[in-house]
Each structure stands twice: as C-alpha cells, then as structure tokens.
Design a protein around this motif. Structure first.
Motif, PDB file in Angstrom:
ATOM      1  N   ASP A 188       0.836  -1.204   0.000  1.00  0.00           N
ATOM      2  CA  ASP A 188       0.000   0.000   0.000  1.00  0.00           C
ATOM      3  C   ASP A 188       0.871   1.253   0.000  1.00  0.00           C
ATOM      4  N   GLY A 189       2.005   1.187   0.674  1.00  0.00           N
ATOM      5  CA  GLY A 189       2.935   2.318   0.717  1.00  0.00           C
ATOM      6  C   GLY A 189       3.495   2.650  -0.656  1.00  0.00           C
ATOM      7  N   ILE A 190       3.834   1.622  -1.419  1.00  0.00           N
ATOM      8  CA  ILE A 190       4.339   1.828  -2.782  1.00  0.00           C
ATOM      9  C   ILE A 190       3.257   2.484  -3.638  1.00  0.00           C
ATOM     10  N   ASP A 191       2.042   1.945  -3.559  1.00  0.00           N
ATOM     11  CA  ASP A 191       0.922   2.507  -4.335  1.00  0.00           C
ATOM     12  C   ASP A 191       0.641   3.953  -3.930  1.00  0.00           C
ATOM     13  N   ALA A 192       0.636   4.208  -2.608  1.00  0.00           N
ATOM     14  CA  ALA A 192       0.364   5.566  -2.115  1.00  0.00           C
ATOM     15  C   ALA A 192       1.465   6.530  -2.539  1.00  0.00           C
ATOM     16  N   ALA A 193       2.715   6.076  -2.527  1.00  0.00           N
ATOM     17  CA  ALA A 193       3.830   6.944  -2.940  1.00  0.00           C
ATOM     18  C   ALA A 193       3.650   7.378  -4.396  1.00  0.00           C
ATOM     19  N   LYS A 194       3.237   6.452  -5.247  1.00  0.00           N
ATOM     20  CA  LYS A 194       3.023   6.778  -6.661  1.00  0.00           C
ATOM     21  C   LYS A 194       1.834   7.723  -6.842  1.00  0.00           C
ATOM     22  N   ARG A 195       0.782   7.490  -6.053  1.00  0.00           N
ATOM     23  CA  ARG A 195      -0.452   8.270  -6.195  1.00  0.00           C
ATOM     24  C   ARG A 195      -0.331   9.656  -5.560  1.00  0.00           C
ATOM     25  N   THR A 252      10.994  -0.027   0.507  1.00  0.00           N
ATOM     26  CA  THR A 252      11.922   1.088   0.288  1.00  0.00           C
ATOM     27  C   THR A 252      12.728   0.869  -0.981  1.00  0.00           C
ATOM     28  N   ARG A 253      13.183  -0.359  -1.184  1.00  0.00           N
ATOM     29  CA  ARG A 253      13.946  -0.673  -2.403  1.00  0.00           C
ATOM     30  C   ARG A 253      13.085  -0.406  -3.637  1.00  0.00           C
ATOM     31  N   ALA A 288      11.570   7.672  -7.120  1.00  0.00           N
ATOM     32  CA  ALA A 288      12.970   7.636  -6.666  1.00  0.00           C
ATOM     33  C   ALA A 288      13.415   8.910  -5.948  1.00  0.00           C
ATOM     34  N   ALA A 289      12.809  10.043  -6.257  1.00  0.00           N
ATOM     35  CA  ALA A 289      13.226  11.310  -5.647  1.00  0.00           C
ATOM     36  C   ALA A 289      12.611  11.539  -4.261  1.00  0.00           C
ATOM     37  N   ILE A 290      11.697  10.670  -3.846  1.00  0.00           N
ATOM     38  CA  ILE A 290      11.044  10.841  -2.535  1.00  0.00           C
ATOM     39  C   ILE A 290      11.952  10.246  -1.459  1.00  0.00           C
ATOM     40  N   PRO A 291      12.399  11.060  -0.495  1.00  0.00           N
ATOM     41  CA  PRO A 291      13.251  10.505   0.558  1.00  0.00           C
ATOM     42  C   PRO A 291      12.461   9.580   1.479  1.00  0.00           C
ATOM     43  N   VAL A 292      13.090   8.449   1.832  1.00  0.00           N
ATOM     44  CA  VAL A 292      12.487   7.486   2.751  1.00  0.00           C
ATOM     45  C   VAL A 292      13.298   7.463   4.037  1.00  0.00           C
ATOM     46  N   LEU A 293      12.628   7.720   5.135  1.00  0.00           N
ATOM     47  CA  LEU A 293      13.249   7.654   6.454  1.00  0.00           C
ATOM     48  C   LEU A 293      12.668   6.427   7.142  1.00  0.00           C
ATOM     49  N   MET A 294      13.519   5.483   7.507  1.00  0.00           N
ATOM     50  CA  MET A 294      13.061   4.274   8.187  1.00  0.00           C
ATOM     51  C   MET A 294      12.731   4.618   9.631  1.00  0.00           C
ATOM     52  N   LEU A 295      11.636   4.057  10.111  1.00  0.00           N
ATOM     53  CA  LEU A 295      11.182   4.279  11.480  1.00  0.00           C
ATOM     54  C   LEU A 295      10.861   2.896  12.029  1.00  0.00           C
ATOM     55  N   SER A 296      11.781   2.330  12.832  1.00  0.00           N
ATOM     56  CA  SER A 296      11.632   0.926  13.198  1.00  0.00           C
ATOM     57  C   SER A 296      12.062   0.633  14.624  1.00  0.00           C
ATOM     58  N   GLN A 337      19.102  -0.078   0.765  1.00  0.00           N
ATOM     59  CA  GLN A 337      17.824  -0.185   0.048  1.00  0.00           C
ATOM     60  C   GLN A 337      17.350   1.170  -0.463  1.00  0.00           C
ATOM     61  N   GLY A 338      18.022   2.244  -0.039  1.00  0.00           N
ATOM     62  CA  GLY A 338      17.669   3.574  -0.524  1.00  0.00           C
ATOM     63  C   GLY A 338      17.185   4.538   0.539  1.00  0.00           C
ATOM     64  N   ALA A 339      17.119   4.095   1.802  1.00  0.00           N
ATOM     65  CA  ALA A 339      16.682   4.997   2.866  1.00  0.00           C
ATOM     66  C   ALA A 339      17.727   6.086   3.105  1.00  0.00           C
ATOM     67  N   VAL A 340      17.252   7.290   3.427  1.00  0.00           N
ATOM     68  CA  VAL A 340      18.158   8.417   3.663  1.00  0.00           C
ATOM     69  C   VAL A 340      18.497   8.585   5.141  1.00  0.00           C
ATOM     70  N   ASP A 341      17.691   7.977   6.031  1.00  0.00           N
ATOM     71  CA  ASP A 341      17.951   8.089   7.465  1.00  0.00           C
ATOM     72  C   ASP A 341      17.193   6.983   8.181  1.00  0.00           C
ATOM     73  N   TYR A 342      17.451   6.854   9.490  1.00  0.00           N
ATOM     74  CA  TYR A 342      16.889   5.750  10.269  1.00  0.00           C
ATOM     75  C   TYR A 342      16.630   6.247  11.677  1.00  0.00           C
ATOM     76  N   VAL A 343      15.420   6.074  12.170  1.00  0.00           N
ATOM     77  CA  VAL A 343      15.055   6.474  13.525  1.00  0.00           C
ATOM     78  C   VAL A 343      14.471   5.251  14.228  1.00  0.00           C
ATOM     79  N   VAL A 344      14.907   5.012  15.468  1.00  0.00           N
ATOM     80  CA  VAL A 344      14.417   3.872  16.230  1.00  0.00           C
ATOM     81  C   VAL A 344      13.153   4.254  16.986  1.00  0.00           C
TER      82      VAL A 344
END
Length: 122
Positions: free
Chosen positions: A38-45, A66-67, A76-84, A98-105
């Motif tokens: 759903d995230g991939i679809d929403a990113a495109k839409r 993310t990949r 590809a130009a949308i920055p992805v910040l992992m939140l995990s 995988q292409g993430a620009v940052d990571y937050v725990v």
C-alpha cells in the motif's frame, strides 16, 4: 506551518497514531498506508514530500518497499526515512543500501524526528 506531506507506512495503527500526533504538531499533512505494498501505491499516487517507513510488516517488509520506491523512476526522488523498532547497526546499513536516507528507532523521540524531517525537507 508546513505544507509538506508525509506518508507513514506502518502496519501498527497504534504506532501510526503516535507518529501522526508528532507530525500534526510539526505542521505536516499526514497520509497513511498500512502495508509495504500500500505504501508503494500511495507513494506513486500521492507523491509525498517524505515517507516514514516501518521495517517489520507482513507480506512485504519496509526494506523491500523502500527498495521498490527508491528504484522506481516515478518515486525515486522521494526521501524514505526508516522508522523501526529494529535498532541494530546492521539494520541501519541495510536500510541505507535499500535507498533509505535516514533511520530512527521507535518509539521516535518527537524533537529528533521533527528535526530530521526539517533537515530533509528544507
């Protein structure tokens, strides 16, 4: 107030609502996707300004999503910040690969998350 849109991809509604509260207070418009697909679809839409991506999700995890987002020409130009909740250095390195620009725990520190978003979106 910001006019930036953040897409939060997380299968946990509780985690989403926590992050949404932080983003609302930061002045962001918040969109939600409950899974990696759903995230991939929403990113495109939606074409959000940034994506906050959980890692641990059923069917397609955040690394896979993310990949896909970082390699598709239209997203590809949308920055992805992992939140995990995954806090190992290997998780951070893998996210970056995988292409993430940052990571937050999780749970995200509100000030830290907002400062990272401001830096990404300026």
């Amino acid at each position: 107030m910001s006019n930036k849109t953040i897409l939060v991809v997380d299968d946990s509604k509780t985690d989403f609502l926590y992050v949404k509260n932080i983003l609302d207070h930061g002045g962001y418009t918040v969109e939600y996707a409950p899974s990696g697909r759903d995230g991939i679809d929403a990113a495109k839409r939606i074409k959000p300004d940034c994506i906050l991506m959980d890692v641990v999700m059923p069917e397609m995890n955040g690394f896979q999503a993310t990949r896909a987002i970082s390699r598709a020409p239209e997203t590809a130009a949308i920055p992805v910040l992992m939140l995990s909740s995954k806090s190992q250095e290997t998780d951070r390195v893998w996210a970056e690969r995988q292409g993430a620009v940052d990571y937050v725990v999780k749970p995200a520190n509100p000030k830290l998350l907002l400062s990272k978003l401001r830096a990404l979106l300026q």
